[in-house]
Design an enzyme around this catalytic site. Sequence first.
Site, short mmCIF file in Angstrom:
data_model
loop_
_atom_site.label_atom_id
_atom_site.label_comp_id
_atom_site.label_asym_id
_atom_site.label_seq_id
_atom_site.Cartn_x
_atom_site.Cartn_y
_atom_site.Cartn_z
N CYS A 14 -27.22 -24.30 -66.45
CA CYS A 14 -28.02 -23.57 -65.71
C CYS A 14 -27.70 -23.07 -64.43
O CYS A 14 -28.09 -21.98 -63.77
CB CYS A 14 -29.48 -24.57 -65.82
SG CYS A 14 -28.97 -26.13 -64.92
N HIS A 119 -31.85 -29.16 -63.26
CA HIS A 119 -31.86 -27.85 -63.67
C HIS A 119 -32.15 -26.88 -62.49
O HIS A 119 -32.92 -27.11 -61.77
CB HIS A 119 -33.26 -27.78 -64.69
CG HIS A 119 -33.64 -26.47 -65.32
ND1 HIS A 119 -32.52 -25.77 -66.08
CD2 HIS A 119 -34.44 -25.48 -64.93
CE1 HIS A 119 -32.99 -24.50 -66.37
NE2 HIS A 119 -34.15 -24.46 -65.56
N ASN A 134 -35.96 -17.92 -64.72
CA ASN A 134 -35.70 -19.11 -65.41
C ASN A 134 -34.97 -18.91 -66.69
O ASN A 134 -35.65 -18.30 -67.62
CB ASN A 134 -36.98 -20.23 -65.60
CG ASN A 134 -36.35 -21.75 -65.81
OD1 ASN A 134 -35.46 -21.95 -66.37
ND2 ASN A 134 -37.23 -22.45 -64.97
#
Length: 311
Positions: A14, A119, A134
């Site tokens: 991520c 994250h 995202n």
Amino acid sequence: MESIFHEKQEGSLCAQHCLNNLLQGEYFSPVELSSIAQQLDEEERMRMAEGGVQTEEYRTFLQQPSGNMDDSGFFSIQVISNALGVWGLEIVLFNSREYQQLQMDPMHEKAFICNYKEHWFTVRKLGQQWFNLNSLLTGPELISDTYLALFLAQLQQEGYSIFVIRGNLPECEADQILRIMRVEQQQRPKLIGEEEAQRMSAPHASETTHTAEEPVLDEDEEELRKALALSRQDLQVEDEEADLRRAIQMSMQGSSDAGSSAPAGGSSEKQTLSAEELRRRRQAYFDRQQNAQDSSSSTGGGTDSGPKPTQ
């Protein structure tokens, strides 16, 4: 929306997705971020060695794992900060008292990066509109001007660390296009795996038999999909997907009841997953999807499905 670069989640990379979505291009790879992390590790080792290589503190330091990266693909804020420094960009903690005292309007900023339970994801302004980039979403999500402040406030309430990006971001096609036009979004993008989770949570799901086209799920994949289903029903599951979903819902334009949904009836099962356990299962889930695609291509004579996620 097609002009917006949006890198989707692969494994636990991520931080890479966050940076590339921010910069709007494939600017960083896991190898390049690992190189930055190793350089930071070496700098830390040299500082510790200044106190003596025979000290107990130095020997303990050498035995500890890196705080800048791990085998799953996670990278620290120091790595992200150094990577952005290559582009002359700086990060400022939005949650800090010093920044809040400036009483800056978030609308006047250019981008934010957000972190919770390892994250990372980007919120960036393109043209005159804001987008949630995202990597856990199937595509960019438009955030209205009205809900930007509410969106950030909800993230803070959920425990996110938010960083303001300062400096000149590189030019990108999406920014140029959206300067002369505005886009509308009729339907918000789903979380990756959301449709599968909804099918798993359907009343008849337990009665559905598997066909030749529907492979039987193993234990890890089954539990991951159940966890995603629970997160869509607003149960108090302590994992990053549930927290992220509640924050994502706050950005829905015109939604007066964002962040809440009716619990599914008849379900007495509760799951509490640690961030590490969910991260492991999520990575296993993506790996199995990729392996299934590779197997299908090799046995069915199809085209190559693309490279496997880099660990």
